[in-house]
Design a protein around this motif. Structure first.
Motif, PDB file in Angstrom:
ATOM      1  N   GLU A 112      -6.829   9.337 -13.245  1.00  0.00           N
ATOM      2  CA  GLU A 112      -7.111  10.124 -14.576  1.00  0.00           C
ATOM      3  C   GLU A 112      -6.622   9.653 -16.043  1.00  0.00           C
ATOM      4  OE1 GLU A 112      -3.909  11.759 -11.384  1.00  0.00           O
ATOM      5  OE2 GLU A 112      -4.161  13.938 -12.244  1.00  0.00           O
ATOM      6  N   GLU A 132      -4.960  12.261  -3.991  1.00  0.00           N
ATOM      7  CA  GLU A 132      -4.369  12.946  -3.975  1.00  0.00           C
ATOM      8  C   GLU A 132      -4.042  13.748  -2.820  1.00  0.00           C
ATOM      9  OE1 GLU A 132      -5.504  12.305  -6.414  1.00  0.00           O
ATOM     10  OE2 GLU A 132      -4.603  11.857  -8.346  1.00  0.00           O
ATOM     11  N   LYS A 291       3.464  -4.950  10.109  1.00  0.00           N
ATOM     12  CA  LYS A 291       5.368  -5.938  10.103  1.00  0.00           C
ATOM     13  C   LYS A 291       5.874  -5.988  10.797  1.00  0.00           C
ATOM     14  CE  LYS A 291       4.516  -4.674   4.722  1.00  0.00           C
ATOM     15  NZ  LYS A 291       3.847  -3.986   4.832  1.00  0.00           N
TER      16      LYS A 291
END
Ligand SMILES: CCCCCCCCCCCCC[C@H](O)CC(=O)SCCNC(=O)CCNC(=O)[C@H](O)C(C)(C)COP(=O)(O)OP(=O)(O)OC[C@H]1O[C@@H](n2cnc3c(N)ncnc32)[C@H](O)[C@@H]1OP(=O)(O)O
Length: 718
Positions: A112, A132, A291
């Motif tokens: 954008e 998005e 993780k």
């Protein structure tokens, strides 16, 4: 501490190069945005600056707005302050041109920003897109207005609604970028372009006001009508795709500034939605699965895996071999005879061809990938393999023998992985002295498609092996979850009550097809009975014995599968199960099913329960999923899984739980631990142990904390 910044370097030619710097993806944090605004204001005010080039540090333009900053924006932020007041009225309407120099990525707010500029120069391989909607929101910095004006309405809708990215080369063909050049030349090319705009040798385009790519209103209505139909079909339970279409339409019908304002107000609303909170949770949860405290933060480096061996060319083995050669690993496939080996290799060829058909593999690469595969009937070629993945039938003795043989042929660092879904890894490795390198690599069928990989560790599995497999998972585009060793590991274990709860309801009077319909409406890809048909009753009957043995007292034992199998109804493969199937495998209700259900009730000694027959759709969802949540709590309590968000990822990527609900535990937390506890507790009083809430859940209900909350005393099994 500031999260990122922008720097500005003013060149001798009068171009100010503003660089976004916020590793690793140059996300637009609030600090970056503030710094960008300061630098732009200075650049536009200085007489020695003729033009601006906007770029990103370390080969990446910008990965979009900082997703972790949603919900943290200044409370007094005026709607549109960034998108309209700054980007449109200051940058795009400025008296000095801006050119974006794009390398690596320009995603979401990053693209954008680039579209606000008066031209865009890209490297050929840069990824550009507006993803998005994958986060339950819509582009919020003008993307809904500028993208259609740059690439045309149909392409813009496809890119936004499908979150489809395109490469720089393709973007040039579409008109999204103005030129393509190498990374070395990128900034210089952008500066030259900017100066040529100043000298009126290049056009000075303001994307927001372009109309040459927009169709006439009649065609706009047609395009948007079709898009709405598609959006409703694809996402019946979510609103943001339709909102996106409405915002695009507003800008075309009422003008781009009206479109910008509607975009801002709609974006603010969507950002608060449970859907967006769920999808943003899923975004970070996916990245958190690799993780592992005291394992991945200990400085271990993954060893390079060049060659893999697969034992067993069945459905799973051939799928695993497929995903490995697709990702350029050399693979040895071992079978017990020529016939089975040939069948396995043909399965792999068929898998590769399906990728070619889907456009995910270039036809010219088909042969190259296949050349990475070598079929064998003995272990001779195992001597230089770095990992072996056993994928034979679920026979404990056979697996023990295989791993004992592997010790004789493979080098001492070779990882011994098993794809078993039910057998204890300690037992599999019993006849070896290699327990430290035995690990579960549990793929989900079909292995070359399903994105989840369950890495199962015993107490003996070394940290190095876990780090190696995590790296391998990333390289074959799988999302890993690291879990402990128990019957069913994490995913199958937490979901074993799913089918049992469904059978419980049907034994007590609920309709099979209505139950499937309700669960599908909730967001699962199919209902539990249709899934049982797909998997096949043989697998279900074989595996459930394991759960009866391992988790006695909390299983619901229905006879329905047994009764159907006795009448040669074993699911989709036999064309008859809970549904009947035509020769195109289309499922239809079976009017004869009732007699089997009646027999099952009689054998289970249960009657139709008037209370259960009046259940609302929501009750059905909760009576089927809350026992799953309960078992997931036990998986956490026993330290089989490290954190609730891992089980969210597992439920979505392993079982198809709707991502827009954030995963099983995030969804349960949205209802509240106490609510889940109370419902289960009430059902357990009427219907027994199957529903009894576990201690992990009870503690959190009492304390009013989330299911994700850690409490003292839980020992990890990892
Ligand atoms: C001055 C005050 C002003 C106040 C007013 C402000 C108003 C602003 C209004 C904004 C309105 C919205 C604007 C916009 O339209 C909305 C968006 O841009 S939403 C985000 C869109 N972008 C994306 O969806 C991209 C998401 N990321 C990816 O797809 C991938 O990460 C990648 C970029 C392709 C890179 O992939 P990989 O190389 O595999 O790396 P990872 O995926 O593992 O990521 C590495 C690391 O980075 C973290 N991360 C990635 N993207 C983001 C992001 N956009 N925000 C935050 N963090 C991100 C990721 O979590 C990993 O973190 P780690 O696990 O290493 O901790």
């Amino acid at each position: 501490m500031a999260r990122g910044t922008t720097t500005m370097e003013v060149r001798a030619d009068g171009v100010a190069v503003i660089t976004i710097s916020n590793p690793p993806v140059n996300a637009l944090s609030l600090d970056v945005i503030a710094s960008l605004q300061r630098n732009y204001t200075e650049a536009l005010s200085r007489n020695d600056i003729k033009a601006i080039v906007l770029t990103g540090a370390k080969g990446r333009f910008c990965g979009g707005f900082d997703i972790s900053a949603f919900g943290k924006k200044p409370k007094n932020e005026k709607p549109g302050s960034m998108s309209i007041d700054f980007l449109t009225d200051i940058v795009e309407d400025a008296h000095k041109p801006s050119v974006a120099a794009i390398d690596g990525i320009a995603l979401g707010g990053g693209l954008e920003l680039a579209m606000v500029c008066h031209a865009r120069i890209s490297t050929p391989s840069a990824q550009l897109g507006l993803p998005e909607l994958q986060l339950g929101i819509i582009p919020g910095l003008g993307g809904t207005q500028r993208l259609p004006r740059l690439v045309g309405l149909p392409k813009a809708i496809e890119m936004m609604l499908m979150s489809k990215t395109i490469k720089g080369m393709g973007a040039q063909e579409l008109g999204l970028v103005d030129a393509v050049t190498s990374a070395n030349e990128l900034v210089n090319a952008a500066c030259s372009w900017a100066l040529e705009i100043v000298e009126k040798k290049k056009p000075w385009f303001r994307s927001l006001h372009r109309t040459d790519k927009l169709p006439d209103l009649a065609e706009v209505k047609d395009v948007l009508k079709f898009a709405r139909v598609q959006a409703k079909m694809k996402g019946a339970n979510v609103q943001h795709p339709i909102v996106c279409i409405d915002v695009i339409e507003e800008g075309i019908v009422s003008g781009p500034r009206a479109g910008l304002m509607k975009e801002t107000l709609s974006g603010k609303m969507l950002e608060q939605s449970q859907t967006s909170k769920s999808l943003r949770h899923f975004f970070f949860a996916q990245r958190a699965t690799s993780k592992i405290p005291n394992i991945t933060n200990m400085g271990l480096t993954a060893r390079k895996i060049k060659k893999a061996a697969i034992i067993g060319g069945g459905l799973m083995g051939s799928g695993i071999a497929t995903i490995l050669i697709l990702n350029n690993f050399s693979v040895v496939l071992k079978e017990v005879n020529e016939e089975f080996l040939s069948t396995g290799i043909n399965r792999i060829k068929a898998n590769l061809q399906s990728f070619v058909k889907k456009g995910q593999l270039a036809i010219e690469d088909y042969k190259k990938k296949l050349s990475l595969l070598c079929g064998v009937l003995d272990y001779e070629q195992f001597r230089d393999t770095d990992v072996v993945i056993e994928a034979v039938i679920e026979d404990m003795f056979l697996k023990q023998q295989i791993f004992s043989d592997l010790e004789k042929y493979c080098h001492h660092n070779c990882i011994f992985a098993t794809n078993t879904s039910t057998i204890d890894l300690n037992i599999i490795g019993e006849k070896t002295a290699s327990q430290d390198r035995i690990v579960g690599a549990h793929f989900f069928s079909p292995a070359h498609v399903m994105p989840l990989l369950e890495i199962v560790c015993t107490h003996h599995t070394s940290s190095q092996v876990i780090v190696d497999l995590l790296d391998l998972a990333k390289k074959i585009q799988k999302t890993p979850i690291v879990v402990g060793n128990c019957t069913g590991f994490a995913v199958n274990r937490m979901f074993f009550p799913y089918a049992q709860a469904a059978c419980f309801l049907v034994d007590h009077g609920l309709d099979v097809y209505h139950t499937d319909h309700v669960i599908t409406q909730f967001g699962m890809p199919m209902g539990p009975f249709r899934l049982a048909d797909l998997v096949g009753f043989g697998v279900a009957i074989a595996t459930r014995k394991q759960y009866y043995q391992s988790y006695p007292g909390r299983c619901y034992k229905s006879m329905i599968l047994q009764i159907l199998v006795e009448d040669n109804r074993t699911g989709e493969s036999s064309r008859k199960g809970f549904y009947v199937y035509d020769n195109k495998r289309k499922a239809s209700r079976d009017p004869d099913l009732g007699k089997y259900i009646e027999k099952s009730r009689n054998m289970a000694g249960v009657m139709q329960d008037p209370k259960l027959m009046k259940l609302t759709d929501n009750d059905i969802v909760e009576m089927i999923f809350f026992p799953v949540v309960n078992e997931a709590c036990r998986v956490l309590d026993e330290g089989i899984a490290l954190k609730a968000s891992d089980l969210d990822v597992a439920s979505i990527m392993g079982m198809g739980f709707p991502s827009y609900r954030g995963g099983l535990m995030f969804w349960a937390d949205s209802l509240g631990a106490k609510y889940v506890y109370d419902r289960l507790d009430a059902w357990s009083k009427d219907y027994g142990e199957f529903f009894r809430p576990c201690e992990y859940l009870a503690v959190r209900a009492r304390q009013g904390v989330s299911l994700a909350a850690k409490v003292d005393g839980v020992k990890s099994r990892l």
